[in-house]
Design a protein around this motif. Structure first.
Motif, mmCIF file in Angstrom:
data_model
loop_
_atom_site.group_PDB
_atom_site.id
_atom_site.type_symbol
_atom_site.label_atom_id
_atom_site.label_comp_id
_atom_site.label_asym_id
_atom_site.label_seq_id
_atom_site.Cartn_x
_atom_site.Cartn_y
_atom_site.Cartn_z
ATOM 1 N N VAL A 111 -83.383 11.901 14.410
ATOM 2 C CA VAL A 111 -83.801 10.702 15.141
ATOM 3 C C VAL A 111 -82.983 9.493 14.674
ATOM 4 N N ALA A 112 -82.807 9.376 13.367
ATOM 5 C CA ALA A 112 -82.003 8.269 12.828
ATOM 6 C C ALA A 112 -80.562 8.376 13.317
ATOM 7 N N TRP A 113 -79.993 9.571 13.313
ATOM 8 C CA TRP A 113 -78.621 9.759 13.790
ATOM 9 C C TRP A 113 -78.504 9.377 15.272
ATOM 10 N N PHE A 114 -79.511 9.730 16.070
ATOM 11 C CA PHE A 114 -79.488 9.398 17.489
ATOM 12 C C PHE A 114 -79.402 7.890 17.703
ATOM 13 N N PHE A 115 -80.254 7.133 16.994
ATOM 14 C CA PHE A 115 -80.260 5.686 17.188
ATOM 15 C C PHE A 115 -78.989 5.025 16.637
ATOM 16 N N VAL A 116 -78.478 5.513 15.535
ATOM 17 C CA VAL A 116 -77.232 4.963 14.983
ATOM 18 C C VAL A 116 -76.073 5.261 15.927
ATOM 19 N N ASN A 117 -76.023 6.466 16.452
ATOM 20 C CA ASN A 117 -74.963 6.848 17.375
ATOM 21 C C ASN A 117 -75.048 6.034 18.662
ATOM 22 N N ARG A 118 -76.253 5.822 19.144
ATOM 23 C CA ARG A 118 -76.457 5.029 20.368
ATOM 24 C C ARG A 118 -76.021 3.585 20.158
ATOM 25 N N ALA A 119 -76.394 3.014 19.021
ATOM 26 C CA ALA A 119 -75.993 1.632 18.716
ATOM 27 C C ALA A 119 -74.481 1.539 18.572
ATOM 28 N N SER A 120 -73.871 2.538 17.987
ATOM 29 C CA SER A 120 -72.421 2.539 17.815
ATOM 30 C C SER A 120 -71.701 2.599 19.154
ATOM 31 N N SER A 121 -72.193 3.428 20.063
ATOM 32 C CA SER A 121 -71.547 3.529 21.371
ATOM 33 C C SER A 121 -71.731 2.246 22.170
ATOM 34 N N ARG A 122 -72.895 1.609 22.054
ATOM 35 C CA ARG A 122 -73.114 0.332 22.747
ATOM 36 C C ARG A 122 -72.182 -0.737 22.188
ATOM 37 N N THR A 123 -72.008 -0.742 20.886
ATOM 38 C CA THR A 123 -71.119 -1.710 20.257
ATOM 39 C C THR A 123 -69.688 -1.494 20.725
ATOM 40 N N SER A 124 -69.283 -0.251 20.835
ATOM 41 C CA SER A 124 -67.932 0.043 21.320
ATOM 42 C C SER A 124 -67.734 -0.462 22.745
ATOM 43 N N GLU A 125 -68.742 -0.280 23.585
ATOM 44 C CA GLU A 125 -68.653 -0.771 24.963
ATOM 45 C C GLU A 125 -68.563 -2.293 24.994
ATOM 46 N N GLN A 126 -69.351 -2.953 24.157
ATOM 47 C CA GLN A 126 -69.308 -4.413 24.107
ATOM 48 C C GLN A 126 -67.957 -4.912 23.610
ATOM 49 N N ILE A 127 -67.375 -4.225 22.646
ATOM 50 C CA ILE A 127 -66.051 -4.613 22.148
ATOM 51 C C ILE A 127 -65.013 -4.466 23.245
ATOM 52 N N GLU A 128 -65.085 -3.395 24.009
ATOM 53 C CA GLU A 128 -64.157 -3.210 25.128
ATOM 54 C C GLU A 128 -64.298 -4.333 26.148
ATOM 55 N N LEU A 129 -65.538 -4.704 26.468
ATOM 56 C CA LEU A 129 -65.761 -5.780 27.426
ATOM 57 C C LEU A 129 -65.237 -7.113 26.899
ATOM 58 N N LEU A 130 -65.444 -7.383 25.631
ATOM 59 C CA LEU A 130 -64.935 -8.625 25.046
ATOM 60 C C LEU A 130 -63.411 -8.662 25.033
ATOM 61 N N GLU A 131 -62.780 -7.533 24.751
ATOM 62 C CA GLU A 131 -61.313 -7.477 24.787
ATOM 63 C C GLU A 131 -60.800 -7.718 26.206
ATOM 64 N N THR A 132 -61.502 -7.183 27.194
ATOM 65 C CA THR A 132 -61.124 -7.418 28.589
ATOM 66 C C THR A 132 -61.263 -8.893 28.937
ATOM 67 N N LEU A 133 -62.347 -9.521 28.478
ATOM 68 C CA LEU A 133 -62.535 -10.948 28.732
ATOM 69 C C LEU A 133 -61.429 -11.786 28.097
ATOM 70 N N VAL A 134 -61.041 -11.452 26.881
ATOM 71 C CA VAL A 134 -59.973 -12.193 26.207
ATOM 72 C C VAL A 134 -58.669 -12.055 26.980
ATOM 73 N N ASP A 135 -58.392 -10.857 27.469
ATOM 74 C CA ASP A 135 -57.170 -10.638 28.248
ATOM 75 C C ASP A 135 -57.194 -11.462 29.532
ATOM 76 N N LEU A 136 -58.331 -11.483 30.218
ATOM 77 C CA LEU A 136 -58.442 -12.270 31.450
ATOM 78 C C LEU A 136 -58.316 -13.764 31.168
ATOM 79 N N GLN A 137 -58.881 -14.227 30.069
ATOM 80 C CA GLN A 137 -58.766 -15.646 29.725
ATOM 81 C C GLN A 137 -57.333 -16.019 29.395
ATOM 82 N N LYS A 138 -56.605 -15.125 28.749
ATOM 83 C CA LYS A 138 -55.190 -15.397 28.465
ATOM 84 C C LYS A 138 -54.402 -15.513 29.764
ATOM 85 N N ARG A 139 -54.711 -14.648 30.719
ATOM 86 C CA ARG A 139 -54.028 -14.721 32.016
ATOM 87 C C ARG A 139 -54.362 -16.028 32.732
#
Length: 96
Positions: free
Chosen positions: A27-55
């Motif tokens: 159960v602990a591994w499930f929640f840690v893994n889920r939080a990690s994948s959500r964080t990865s998605e948020q990082i990808e979205l933030l990187e996309t936003l930075v790229d768009l702002q630079k453009r």
């Protein structure tokens, strides 16, 4: 016979404790893994936003450079008006 029953109970108890720890670990591994994948998605979205702002910043700089008035004409006009104003001011001062 009581000794055999006690040792059997200890092995069952240790098996139950091991299963409970395994379930809690999963159960602990499930929640840690889920939080990690959500964080990865948020990082990808933030990187996309930075790229768009630079453009957008690059496009704004191009627009500002294209719409910028010529600097050469402006200082001459300012200098001429300031020299005329200075002459007018001197004319207004009474001489002694």
């Amino acid at each position: 016979m009581g000794e055999l029953l006690n040792t059997g109970m200890l092995s069952v108890a240790s098996l139950v404790v091991s299963l409970v720890l395994l379930v809690v670990g999963l159960v602990a591994w499930f929640f840690v893994n889920r939080a990690s994948s959500r964080t990865s998605e948020q990082i990808e979205l933030l990187e996309t936003l930075v790229d768009l702002q630079k453009r957008q910043n690059a496009l704004l700089r191009r627009l500002c450079d294209a719409n910028e008035p010529e600097v050469k004409d402006t200082p001459k006009a300012v200098e001429e008006t300031s020299s005329n104003e200075n002459d007018d001011f001197i004319r207004l001062v009474a001489e002694r």
